[in-house]
Design a protein around this motif. Structure first.
Motif, mmCIF file in Angstrom:
data_model
loop_
_atom_site.group_PDB
_atom_site.id
_atom_site.type_symbol
_atom_site.label_atom_id
_atom_site.label_comp_id
_atom_site.label_asym_id
_atom_site.label_seq_id
_atom_site.Cartn_x
_atom_site.Cartn_y
_atom_site.Cartn_z
ATOM 1 N N ASN A 56 -6.094 0.587 -6.187
ATOM 2 C CA ASN A 56 -7.298 1.050 -5.502
ATOM 3 C C ASN A 56 -7.017 2.226 -4.568
ATOM 4 O O ASN A 56 -7.815 2.537 -3.700
ATOM 5 C CB ASN A 56 -7.961 -0.099 -4.730
ATOM 6 C CG ASN A 56 -9.404 0.202 -4.377
ATOM 7 O OD1 ASN A 56 -10.020 1.119 -4.915
ATOM 8 N ND2 ASN A 56 -9.950 -0.558 -3.464
ATOM 9 N N TYR A 57 -5.895 2.874 -4.754
ATOM 10 C CA TYR A 57 -5.549 4.051 -3.946
ATOM 11 C C TYR A 57 -5.345 5.242 -4.866
ATOM 12 O O TYR A 57 -4.669 5.125 -5.894
ATOM 13 C CB TYR A 57 -4.256 3.818 -3.148
ATOM 14 C CG TYR A 57 -4.442 2.953 -1.942
ATOM 15 C CD1 TYR A 57 -4.457 3.495 -0.668
ATOM 16 C CD2 TYR A 57 -4.622 1.585 -2.072
ATOM 17 C CE1 TYR A 57 -4.624 2.691 0.451
ATOM 18 C CE2 TYR A 57 -4.805 0.771 -0.968
ATOM 19 C CZ TYR A 57 -4.798 1.333 0.286
ATOM 20 O OH TYR A 57 -4.972 0.533 1.389
ATOM 21 N N SER A 62 -1.475 7.553 6.001
ATOM 22 C CA SER A 62 -1.258 6.372 6.820
ATOM 23 C C SER A 62 -0.079 6.620 7.743
ATOM 24 O O SER A 62 0.983 7.041 7.298
ATOM 25 C CB SER A 62 -0.980 5.173 5.926
ATOM 26 O OG SER A 62 -0.648 4.068 6.697
ATOM 27 N N SER A 89 -3.071 9.866 0.950
ATOM 28 C CA SER A 89 -4.169 9.274 0.178
ATOM 29 C C SER A 89 -5.417 9.266 1.048
ATOM 30 O O SER A 89 -5.363 9.578 2.232
ATOM 31 C CB SER A 89 -3.821 7.841 -0.251
ATOM 32 O OG SER A 89 -3.997 6.943 0.821
ATOM 33 N N CYS A 90 -6.520 8.886 0.439
ATOM 34 C CA CYS A 90 -7.752 8.743 1.221
ATOM 35 C C CYS A 90 -7.991 7.279 1.543
ATOM 36 O O CYS A 90 -9.079 6.893 1.934
ATOM 37 C CB CYS A 90 -8.938 9.366 0.498
ATOM 38 S SG CYS A 90 -9.276 8.684 -1.114
ATOM 39 N N GLY A 91 -6.987 6.452 1.367
ATOM 40 C CA GLY A 91 -7.120 5.027 1.635
ATOM 41 C C GLY A 91 -7.726 4.305 0.455
ATOM 42 O O GLY A 91 -7.698 4.778 -0.677
ATOM 43 N N SER A 92 -8.299 3.170 0.716
ATOM 44 C CA SER A 92 -8.914 2.357 -0.319
ATOM 45 C C SER A 92 -10.153 3.087 -0.850
ATOM 46 O O SER A 92 -11.029 3.458 -0.089
ATOM 47 C CB SER A 92 -9.301 1.012 0.284
ATOM 48 O OG SER A 92 -9.845 0.164 -0.681
ATOM 49 N N VAL A 124 -3.586 8.819 -4.756
ATOM 50 C CA VAL A 124 -2.625 9.556 -3.936
ATOM 51 C C VAL A 124 -2.567 11.009 -4.386
ATOM 52 O O VAL A 124 -2.882 11.347 -5.529
ATOM 53 C CB VAL A 124 -1.217 8.914 -3.996
ATOM 54 C CG1 VAL A 124 -1.236 7.520 -3.389
ATOM 55 C CG2 VAL A 124 -0.675 8.872 -5.401
ATOM 56 N N HIS A 142 -0.568 0.405 -5.771
ATOM 57 C CA HIS A 142 -1.845 -0.299 -5.602
ATOM 58 C C HIS A 142 -2.938 0.468 -6.336
ATOM 59 O O HIS A 142 -3.175 1.634 -6.054
ATOM 60 C CB HIS A 142 -2.175 -0.404 -4.112
ATOM 61 C CG HIS A 142 -3.298 -1.338 -3.788
ATOM 62 N ND1 HIS A 142 -4.574 -1.183 -4.289
ATOM 63 C CD2 HIS A 142 -3.336 -2.430 -2.996
ATOM 64 C CE1 HIS A 142 -5.343 -2.139 -3.821
ATOM 65 N NE2 HIS A 142 -4.609 -2.915 -3.035
ATOM 66 N N SER A 187 -2.357 5.256 -7.579
ATOM 67 C CA SER A 187 -1.066 4.833 -7.046
ATOM 68 C C SER A 187 -0.375 3.840 -7.980
ATOM 69 O O SER A 187 -1.005 2.960 -8.548
ATOM 70 C CB SER A 187 -1.264 4.188 -5.678
ATOM 71 O OG SER A 187 -0.078 3.552 -5.244
ATOM 72 N N GLN A 194 0.839 -1.202 0.000
ATOM 73 C CA GLN A 194 0.000 0.000 0.000
ATOM 74 C C GLN A 194 0.871 1.246 0.000
ATOM 75 O O GLN A 194 1.926 1.272 0.627
ATOM 76 C CB GLN A 194 -0.904 0.008 1.233
ATOM 77 C CG GLN A 194 -1.860 -1.153 1.280
ATOM 78 C CD GLN A 194 -2.668 -1.186 2.571
ATOM 79 O OE1 GLN A 194 -2.534 -0.327 3.427
ATOM 80 N NE2 GLN A 194 -3.492 -2.196 2.717
#
Length: 159
Positions: free
Chosen positions: A78-79, A152, A40-43, A81, A76, A73, A35
């Motif tokens: 699903n992120y 994070s 980022s706002c996460g997933s 950034v 990953h 990203s 990750q």
């Protein structure tokens, strides 16, 4: 379905603080390989049944795709950034672009995990696929840089 937990029984074992810190360090090191650590706002998207949203996004060739300073990203799919001065509009536009591309490629609609907060100055939900009104798709918002987006806290520990 949803339910309510009325009770639970837990069995806890004793472990030294040093062992717990080592375990935390292992989890964090493993997470850093999978990750992004940038802001980022996460997933962003929920995994559809039997699939992984990040994998669908990567298969659509969107890893690294960028709108303004919002970027899928490279680590990953699903992120999203923040590469510096991403605005809420950049992020929302990227979410919509990803959703549209994955839907065209796979016929799978990606539902978001993230929730919109703040003044979106619209009567509709800009992420609602059933809201086809022009006002809902033409989002007007205060162009505030998302420089304080959730980051994070990998490698950071209080105390």
């Amino acid at each position: 379905g949803s339910g309510v937990v009325l009770g639970a029984e837990l069995r806890l074992g004793r472990t030294s603080p040093a062992e717990l810190l080592q375990r935390i360090d292992r989890f964090e090191a493993s997470r850093r390989t999978r990750q992004p650590t940038e802001r980022s706002c996460g997933s962003v998207f929920r995994n559809p049944p039997g699939k992984f949203a990040g994998q669908l996004i990567e298969q659509a060739g969107l890893k690294g795709h960028r709108i303004g300073d919002a970027q899928i990203s490279l680590l990953h799919g699903n992120y999203i950034v923040n590469r510096g001065t991403a605005t809420a509009r950049d992020i929302l536009s990227l979410i919509k672009a990803v959703r549209e591309r994955v839907l065209l490629d796979t016929d799978i609609f990606l539902e978001t995990e993230v929730m919109l907060t703040g003044d979106w100055s619209t009567d509709g939900d800009p992420l609602d696929p059933d809201d086809t009104r022009e006002e809902a798709s033409r989002v007007t918002l205060k162009a505030t840089p998302v420089t304080d987006a959730v980051r994070s806290p990998l490698g950071e520990r209080n105390g």
